[in-house]
Design a protein around this motif. Structure first.
Motif, PDB file in Angstrom:
ATOM      1  N   GLU A  34       0.919  -1.283   0.063  1.00  0.00           N
ATOM      2  CA  GLU A  34      -0.277   0.259  -0.094  1.00  0.00           C
ATOM      3  C   GLU A  34       0.565   1.236  -0.052  1.00  0.00           C
ATOM      4  N   LYS A  35       1.226   1.920   0.510  1.00  0.00           N
ATOM      5  CA  LYS A  35       3.010   2.106   0.411  1.00  0.00           C
ATOM      6  C   LYS A  35       3.845   2.267  -0.436  1.00  0.00           C
ATOM      7  N   ARG A  36       4.025   1.172  -1.385  1.00  0.00           N
ATOM      8  CA  ARG A  36       4.985   1.703  -2.649  1.00  0.00           C
ATOM      9  C   ARG A  36       3.618   2.224  -3.086  1.00  0.00           C
ATOM     10  N   ILE A  37       2.373   2.174  -3.548  1.00  0.00           N
ATOM     11  CA  ILE A  37       1.242   2.122  -4.646  1.00  0.00           C
ATOM     12  C   ILE A  37       0.897   4.158  -4.217  1.00  0.00           C
ATOM     13  N   MET A  70      11.509  -6.381   1.704  1.00  0.00           N
ATOM     14  CA  MET A  70      10.921  -7.555   1.827  1.00  0.00           C
ATOM     15  C   MET A  70      10.197  -7.437   0.632  1.00  0.00           C
ATOM     16  N   LEU A  71      10.048  -6.317  -0.342  1.00  0.00           N
ATOM     17  CA  LEU A  71       9.604  -6.232  -2.228  1.00  0.00           C
ATOM     18  C   LEU A  71      10.457  -7.544  -2.902  1.00  0.00           C
ATOM     19  N   PHE A 103       3.072  -9.911 -12.261  1.00  0.00           N
ATOM     20  CA  PHE A 103       2.458  -9.124 -12.059  1.00  0.00           C
ATOM     21  C   PHE A 103       1.785  -9.159 -13.058  1.00  0.00           C
ATOM     22  N   PHE A 104       0.217  -9.155 -12.217  1.00  0.00           N
ATOM     23  CA  PHE A 104      -0.646  -9.008 -12.372  1.00  0.00           C
ATOM     24  C   PHE A 104      -1.389  -7.971 -10.964  1.00  0.00           C
ATOM     25  N   LEU A 105      -2.128  -7.008 -11.284  1.00  0.00           N
ATOM     26  CA  LEU A 105      -2.356  -6.212 -10.418  1.00  0.00           C
ATOM     27  C   LEU A 105      -4.220  -5.980 -10.656  1.00  0.00           C
ATOM     28  N   ILE A 136       8.235  -5.469  -9.040  1.00  0.00           N
ATOM     29  CA  ILE A 136       6.971  -4.459  -8.243  1.00  0.00           C
ATOM     30  C   ILE A 136       7.406  -3.088  -8.697  1.00  0.00           C
ATOM     31  N   ASP A 137       8.400  -2.716  -8.824  1.00  0.00           N
ATOM     32  CA  ASP A 137       8.824  -0.789  -8.947  1.00  0.00           C
ATOM     33  C   ASP A 137       7.916  -0.662  -9.791  1.00  0.00           C
TER      34      ASP A 137
END
Length: 505
Positions: A142-145, A157-158, A166-168, A249-250
């Motif tokens: 959530e923080k990354r978003i 962790m990421l 990935f899919f969101l 993930i970035d």
């Protein structure tokens, strides 16, 4: 009192500060007001004096604004938890404060006791010297978003996702009584890694991050589609949005803002679809420009059926242009409502009920979650307009006048004059002239021209008769005069109108 969390309130508006103080029973909830300040400079002095656990601050303030206050306070008092208050227009500005350690924010229009105490409880356990609980994977994502700067252990962790794709995904429109069951089914997809991120309460959707080997991309996507259709087939109100696939993930923040949010906006128009996949959307065409001035002119001529039909055709075009800005679409509907009420009022119709109801129409359209529901409310307004017009016509148009108008519609090609019609239908010529001016806002000659040109348009669009012949068929002796009248009313020559009509067929 020593066990209470101390809160300092900072806002340059005294009424805001007093409102916050009076929202809740602070001591009963485990807090106490340690003080209040009108700007950042006062706040820094009071922080040193009263040593608060929590700071609630506005952004826009004189002397030292909220952004600078956050930087200074967190640098000097790193354990201090900060909640930012913001209006909607400052929201992007507020997000920058998160990088300086803000714990949460509250939008001022939503500031109330319930929202405030919920936010305070969420951050309070981390104060009073209590060690902060390690963030979960969902919280870190959530923080990354949101664009936060992550500490090194959370960045690490990421890196723990085992697969390279990935899919969101967003699960939309879930009713509260079934969200647990539905979300669980998506969490148990036959793939190796997934994480439920957060409920996006503002948009009524839940985010799911799915991590999988690249070779499973097609099967994962198909499973998401199948699962959505299964739930929808049982009558559940659900839709799924699937982002572009991504490898790092970035990219999460960018995918959320530019892929998923885009799909959510498209869903406003494509609410009949169960799944929207970025990169696999239906084709769309931009709607033609609506000629409001022409609509107003037709409306003033009391050709209400024609005017409303043109509206409905344009609305249908708009709803098919799913890339159109939602705010602009809603504003357009509201603007048409406003214009119609003003037009009817100027034409001496009784619009009191429409005036009283327009703000509810505006509110309902503004709050609509789909184009379909916004248009349904707009159609209700048009229905109310048509009822008003029908009632007014019955009360205002005598059988004799209706017979005269029907006669013009049937004998438009004949040599008609106001005097001859008045004599034939036993009206005073002055009364008849006044009737056309009052009810159609044009004189008799212009009314006859509009009837003739309407008939000419039908002939031009459906036959190959020459312009000269069409001129004669609708009652004009001189083709040049016919062309002049046609261009004045339609904005183009008869020949150009025919070409345009043929192109549409």
């Amino acid at each position: 009192m020593s066990g209470l969390y101390k809160v300092l309130i900072v806002d340059d508006e005294m009424l805001i500060r007093k409102g916050i103080i009076n929202y809740i029973d602070w001591e009963r909830e485990g807090f106490q007001i340690a003080g209040e300040a009108a700007n950042g400079k006062e706040a820094m002095q009071m922080i040193e004096k009263v040593e608060p656990d929590i700071l609630i601050t506005d952004i826009v303030m004189p002397d030292l604004d909220g952004t600078e206050l956050v930087k200074l306070a967190k640098a000097k008092y790193p354990e201090l938890e900060i909640i930012v208050l913001s209006s909607f227009e400052n929201f992007d500005y507020v997000r920058s404060t998160f990088q300086n350690g803000v714990a949460d924010y509250i939008l001022k229009p939503k500031l109330n006791g319930e929202e405030l105490i919920k936010t305070l409880r969420r951050i309070a356990p981390a104060t009073k010297g209590t060690a902060k609980k390690a963030a979960s994977m969902e919280e870190v994502l959530e923080k990354r978003i949101q664009g936060y700067t992550l500490p090194s252990h959370e960045e690490q962790m990421l890196k723990d996702f085992p697969y390279d794709r990935f899919f969101l995904t967003a699960i939309c429109w879930l009713d509260s009584d079934m969200e647990g069951q539905v979300l669980e089914s998506f969490m148990n997809l036959g793939v190796d890694k997934k994480a439920l991120l957060l409920p996006e309460n503002e948009n009524d959707f839940y985010l799911l991050l799915i991590n999988f080997p690249v070779e499973q991309q097609l099967s994962v996507k198909q499973e998401l589609i199948n699962l959505t259709n299964e739930h929808r087939g049982t009558g559940k109100n659900i839709a799924s949005l699937i982002s572009m696939p991504f490898s790092f993930i970035d990219e999460l923040k960018n995918i959320h803002e530019n892929s998923l949010q885009k799909l959510y906006n498209y869903l406003f128009y494509l609410s009949g679809e169960s799944v929207l996949i970025d990169g696999e959307l239906p084709e769309t065409e931009k709607a033609n420009t609506f000629r409001l001035s022409q609509f107003i002119e037709v409306f003033k001529q009391k050709k209400f059926d024609s005017a409303i039909a043109s509206l409905e055709r344009h609305v249908e075009q708009l709803t098919q242009d799913y890339k159109q800005d939602i705010f602009e679409f809603k504003s357009w509907l509201e603007n048409i409502i406003f214009n119609i009420i003003v037009l009817l009022g100027n034409m001496k119709y009784r619009v009191e009920e429409l005036e009283q109801g327009k703000y509810q129409y505006f509110a309902d359209i503004n709050e609509a979650k789909t184009a379909k529901s916004a248009v349904a409310r707009f159609e209700e307004f048009l229905g109310a307009v048509q009822s008003l017009l029908a009632d007014h016509t019955k009360a205002d148009r005598s059988p004799g006048i209706q017979a005269l108008l029907d006669y013009i519609d049937e004998h438009y090609a004949d040599s008609l004059s106001l005097g001859a019609l008045a004599e034939h239908f036993h009206y005073n010529p002055s009364y008849l002239s006044s009737y056309f001016s009052t009810h159609f806002h044009i004189g008799f000659s212009d009314y006859l021209n509009h009837v003739r040109i309407a008939k000419a348009k039908e002939i031009l669009a459906t036959s190959r008769s020459s312009v000269n012949l069409v001129s004669e068929m609708v009652g004009y002796g001189e083709p040049s005069y016919f062309c002049k009248v046609f261009k004045r009313i339609e904005g183009m020559s008869p020949g150009r109108y025919r070409k345009k009509s043929s192109a549409k067929m």
